[in-house]
Design a protein around this motif. Structure first.
Motif, PDB file in Angstrom:
ATOM      1  N   LYS A   1      14.679  31.723  50.976  1.00 12.68           N
ATOM      2  CA  LYS A   1      14.484  31.646  49.702  1.00 12.68           C
ATOM      3  C   LYS A   1      13.704  32.958  49.343  1.00 12.68           C
ATOM      4  CE  LYS A   1      14.140  26.594  49.458  1.00 12.68           C
ATOM      5  NZ  LYS A   1      13.094  25.656  48.996  1.00 12.68           N
ATOM      6  N   ARG A   2      14.014  33.437  47.871  1.00 12.77           N
ATOM      7  CA  ARG A   2      13.054  34.664  47.228  1.00 12.77           C
ATOM      8  C   ARG A   2      11.767  34.413  47.781  1.00 12.77           C
ATOM      9  NH1 ARG A   2      15.505  38.290  43.895  1.00 12.77           N
ATOM     10  NH2 ARG A   2      13.582  38.699  43.229  1.00 12.77           N
ATOM     11  N   GLY A   3      11.113  35.497  48.276  1.00 10.42           N
ATOM     12  CA  GLY A   3       9.611  35.500  48.501  1.00 10.42           C
ATOM     13  C   GLY A   3       9.280  34.901  50.019  1.00 10.42           C
ATOM     14  N   ASP A   4      10.357  34.288  50.743  1.00 10.45           N
ATOM     15  CA  ASP A   4       9.899  33.595  51.873  1.00 10.45           C
ATOM     16  C   ASP A   4      10.215  34.371  53.237  1.00 10.45           C
ATOM     17  OD1 ASP A   4       8.999  31.378  50.765  1.00 10.45           O
ATOM     18  OD2 ASP A   4      10.505  30.161  51.062  1.00 10.45           O
ATOM     19  N   ALA A   5      10.975  35.703  52.970  1.00  5.67           N
ATOM     20  CA  ALA A   5      11.259  36.352  54.288  1.00  5.67           C
ATOM     21  C   ALA A   5       9.871  36.914  54.907  1.00  5.67           C
ATOM     22  CB  ALA A   5      12.350  37.443  54.104  1.00  5.67           C
ATOM     23  N   ASP A   6       9.852  36.656  56.322  1.00  2.00           N
ATOM     24  CA  ASP A   6       8.789  37.336  56.910  1.00  2.00           C
ATOM     25  C   ASP A   6       9.150  38.677  57.517  1.00  2.00           C
ATOM     26  OD1 ASP A   6       7.165  34.827  57.870  1.00  2.00           O
ATOM     27  OD2 ASP A   6       9.109  34.007  58.311  1.00  2.00           O
TER      28      ASP A   6
ATOM     29  N   LEU B   1      15.196  31.931  73.862  1.00  2.00           N
ATOM     30  CA  LEU B   1      13.763  31.444  73.630  1.00  2.00           C
ATOM     31  C   LEU B   1      13.359  29.928  73.539  1.00  2.00           C
ATOM     32  CD1 LEU B   1      12.428  34.625  71.787  1.00  2.00           C
ATOM     33  CD2 LEU B   1      11.892  34.003  74.111  1.00  2.00           C
ATOM     34  N   GLY B   2      14.504  29.237  73.172  1.00  2.00           N
ATOM     35  CA  GLY B   2      14.644  27.674  73.121  1.00  2.00           C
ATOM     36  C   GLY B   2      14.190  27.227  71.589  1.00  2.00           C
ATOM     37  N   HIS B   3      14.553  28.448  70.640  1.00  2.00           N
ATOM     38  CA  HIS B   3      14.382  27.761  69.298  1.00  2.00           C
ATOM     39  C   HIS B   3      15.753  27.155  68.689  1.00  2.00           C
ATOM     40  CE1 HIS B   3      10.427  29.863  68.643  1.00  2.00           C
ATOM     41  NE2 HIS B   3      11.052  30.976  69.240  1.00  2.00           N
ATOM     42  N   ASP B   4      15.417  26.326  67.740  1.00  2.00           N
ATOM     43  CA  ASP B   4      16.509  26.183  66.851  1.00  2.00           C
ATOM     44  C   ASP B   4      16.849  27.395  65.879  1.00  2.00           C
ATOM     45  OD1 ASP B   4      18.589  24.363  65.618  1.00  2.00           O
ATOM     46  OD2 ASP B   4      17.037  23.614  64.005  1.00  2.00           O
TER      47      ASP B   4
ATOM     48  N   MET C   1       4.968  36.056  65.504  1.00  2.00           N
ATOM     49  CA  MET C   1       5.814  34.500  65.285  1.00  2.00           C
ATOM     50  C   MET C   1       4.829  33.445  65.759  1.00  2.00           C
ATOM     51  SD  MET C   1       9.281  35.206  67.091  1.00  2.00           S
ATOM     52  CE  MET C   1       8.848  35.971  68.603  1.00  2.00           C
ATOM     53  N   ALA C   2       3.835  33.877  66.314  1.00  2.00           N
ATOM     54  CA  ALA C   2       2.770  33.021  66.976  1.00  2.00           C
ATOM     55  C   ALA C   2       2.157  32.025  65.622  1.00  2.00           C
ATOM     56  CB  ALA C   2       1.599  33.507  67.608  1.00  2.00           C
ATOM     57  N   GLY C   3       1.994  30.605  65.869  1.00  2.00           N
ATOM     58  CA  GLY C   3       1.478  29.683  64.892  1.00  2.00           C
ATOM     59  C   GLY C   3       2.345  29.572  63.935  1.00  2.00           C
ATOM     60  N   GLN C   4       3.597  29.720  63.785  1.00  2.00           N
ATOM     61  CA  GLN C   4       4.530  29.373  62.677  1.00  2.00           C
ATOM     62  C   GLN C   4       5.515  28.864  62.823  1.00  2.00           C
ATOM     63  OE1 GLN C   4       4.729  33.557  60.400  1.00  2.00           O
ATOM     64  NE2 GLN C   4       6.896  32.866  59.908  1.00  2.00           N
ATOM     65  N   ALA C   5       5.858  27.785  62.190  1.00  2.00           N
ATOM     66  CA  ALA C   5       7.039  26.804  62.442  1.00  2.00           C
ATOM     67  C   ALA C   5       8.293  27.712  62.497  1.00  2.00           C
ATOM     68  CB  ALA C   5       6.893  25.655  61.437  1.00  2.00           C
ATOM     69  N   VAL C   6       8.593  28.417  61.346  1.00  2.00           N
ATOM     70  CA  VAL C   6       9.984  28.775  61.127  1.00  2.00           C
ATOM     71  C   VAL C   6       9.544  30.378  60.902  1.00  2.00           C
ATOM     72  CG1 VAL C   6      12.127  29.025  60.133  1.00  2.00           C
ATOM     73  CG2 VAL C   6      10.998  26.789  60.577  1.00  2.00           C
ATOM     74  N   THR C   7      10.726  31.267  61.673  1.00  2.00           N
ATOM     75  CA  THR C   7      10.638  32.660  61.155  1.00  2.00           C
ATOM     76  C   THR C   7      11.678  33.053  60.570  1.00  2.00           C
ATOM     77  OG1 THR C   7       8.925  33.376  63.212  1.00  2.00           O
ATOM     78  CG2 THR C   7      10.476  35.114  62.328  1.00  2.00           C
TER      79      THR C   7
ATOM     80  N   VAL D   1      24.594  41.068  53.946  1.00  2.00           N
ATOM     81  CA  VAL D   1      23.267  40.322  54.283  1.00  2.00           C
ATOM     82  C   VAL D   1      23.442  39.218  55.157  1.00  2.00           C
ATOM     83  CG1 VAL D   1      21.412  39.097  53.078  1.00  2.00           C
ATOM     84  CG2 VAL D   1      22.789  40.955  51.885  1.00  2.00           C
ATOM     85  N   SER D   2      22.530  39.253  56.271  1.00  2.00           N
ATOM     86  CA  SER D   2      22.530  38.444  57.343  1.00  2.00           C
ATOM     87  C   SER D   2      20.921  37.721  57.112  1.00  2.00           C
ATOM     88  CB  SER D   2      22.607  38.937  58.700  1.00  2.00           C
ATOM     89  OG  SER D   2      24.040  39.333  58.729  1.00  2.00           O
ATOM     90  N   GLN D   3      21.017  36.387  57.276  1.00  2.00           N
ATOM     91  CA  GLN D   3      19.847  35.762  57.308  1.00  2.00           C
ATOM     92  C   GLN D   3      19.632  34.871  58.418  1.00  2.00           C
ATOM     93  OE1 GLN D   3      18.764  33.659  53.423  1.00  2.00           O
ATOM     94  NE2 GLN D   3      20.658  34.610  52.709  1.00  2.00           N
ATOM     95  N   VAL D   4      18.644  35.274  59.277  1.00  2.00           N
ATOM     96  CA  VAL D   4      18.523  34.579  60.560  1.00  2.00           C
ATOM     97  C   VAL D   4      16.872  33.746  60.380  1.00  2.00           C
ATOM     98  CG1 VAL D   4      18.140  34.836  63.102  1.00  2.00           C
ATOM     99  CG2 VAL D   4      19.643  36.334  61.785  1.00  2.00           C
ATOM    100  N   ARG D   5      17.233  32.502  60.682  1.00  2.00           N
ATOM    101  CA  ARG D   5      16.101  31.704  60.660  1.00  2.00           C
ATOM    102  C   ARG D   5      15.637  30.868  61.894  1.00  2.00           C
ATOM    103  NH1 ARG D   5      14.824  27.754  56.615  1.00  2.00           N
ATOM    104  NH2 ARG D   5      12.709  28.688  56.605  1.00  2.00           N
ATOM    105  N   PHE D   6      14.629  30.924  62.389  1.00  2.00           N
ATOM    106  CA  PHE D   6      14.475  29.941  63.958  1.00  2.00           C
ATOM    107  C   PHE D   6      13.021  29.589  64.167  1.00  2.00           C
ATOM    108  CE2 PHE D   6      13.668  34.532  64.588  1.00  2.00           C
ATOM    109  CZ  PHE D   6      12.378  34.688  65.325  1.00  2.00           C
ATOM    110  N   GLY D   7      12.831  28.343  64.847  1.00  2.00           N
ATOM    111  CA  GLY D   7      11.635  27.717  64.977  1.00  2.00           C
ATOM    112  C   GLY D   7      12.095  26.523  65.703  1.00  2.00           C
ATOM    113  N   PRO D   8      10.854  25.392  65.790  1.00  2.00           N
ATOM    114  CA  PRO D   8      11.092  24.079  66.465  1.00  2.00           C
ATOM    115  C   PRO D   8      12.314  23.407  65.965  1.00  2.00           C
ATOM    116  CG  PRO D   8       8.908  24.732  66.216  1.00  2.00           C
ATOM    117  CD  PRO D   8       9.753  25.828  65.267  1.00  2.00           C
TER     118      PRO D   8
END
Length: 204
Positions: A68-73, A33-36, A1-7, A53-60
């Motif tokens: 989006k397709r090709g964007d999941a970490d 952890l304090g994320h949006d 997760m380090a150095g990454q705006a959104v996971t 299907v569940s999509q979870v996105r978090f970051g600042p």
């Protein structure tokens, strides 16, 4: 997760496997952890064993819950065929985690088609960063196959280097007291699985 705006984590499986609880635990931990955090859940025909299907996105700051397709970490698949179905959403260099469980979809049960042979192994050959785990078998050893989702939560939290105490806290908040001990046991077994294989894992 380090150095990454959104996971971005995509959690896929079939109805009844506990994917939705898994996404809620991850989202709750991200909040701690304090994320949006943004979560999208698509139940589909969950009651019939269809895709969930569940999509979870978090970051600042997260502006959309949709991956989006090709964007999941990370794509966390509770079932082998679902891993193949949603593989296109994994980014280049992303991590694929597959529970080595087979749940026949309706076309297979009706005899219209066959379940692909060695699908999990083939996926692991295609995706360099991949983990195949018998989470269901580990959960049975803990007392119930239904706890496979917490085995996967444990593995995921280890891979993402998340404080296990925060995850335990989220599990205690979201899981019924009647099955809490079982779920916590499964969670720690999932972490132990990763710890036991970390030295030989193919994670880059």
């Amino acid at each position: 997760m380090a150095g990454q705006a959104v996971t971005s984590v995509m959690i896929v499986g079939v109805g009844g496997q506990g994917t939705l609880l898994t996404s809620r635990v991850l989202a709750r931990v991200a909040v701690k952890l304090g994320h949006d955090v943004k979560v999208s859940e698509v139940h589909g025909m969950a009651q019939r064993g269809g895709s969930v299907v569940s999509q979870v996105r978090f970051g600042p700051k997260v502006y959309s819950p949709i991956i989006k397709r090709g964007d999941a970490d990370i794509v966390l698949a509770f079932e082998k065929l679902e891993a193949a179905r949603w593989l296109g959403y994994l980014k280049q260099g992303g991590l694929l985690i597959i529970n080595d469980e087979r749940v026949d979809p309706l076309p297979v049960m009706s005899g219209e088609t066959k379940y692909p042979e060695d699908i999990a192994q083939k996926l692991c050959q295609v995706v360099p960063n991949s983990v195949l785990v018998d989470a269901t078998g580990i959960a049975v050893g803990c007392g119930s196959a239904k706890a496979a989702n917490m085995v996967l939560v444990g593995l995921l939290s280890s891979v993402m280097d998340i404080d296990p105490e925060l995850v335990e806290e989220a599990i205690r908040e979201l899981v019924s007291p009647a099955v809490l001990d079982l779920n916590l046991r499964a969670f720690h077994e999932g972490r132990a699985f990763w710890g036991n294989r970390a030295s030989t894992a193919n994670i880059g």
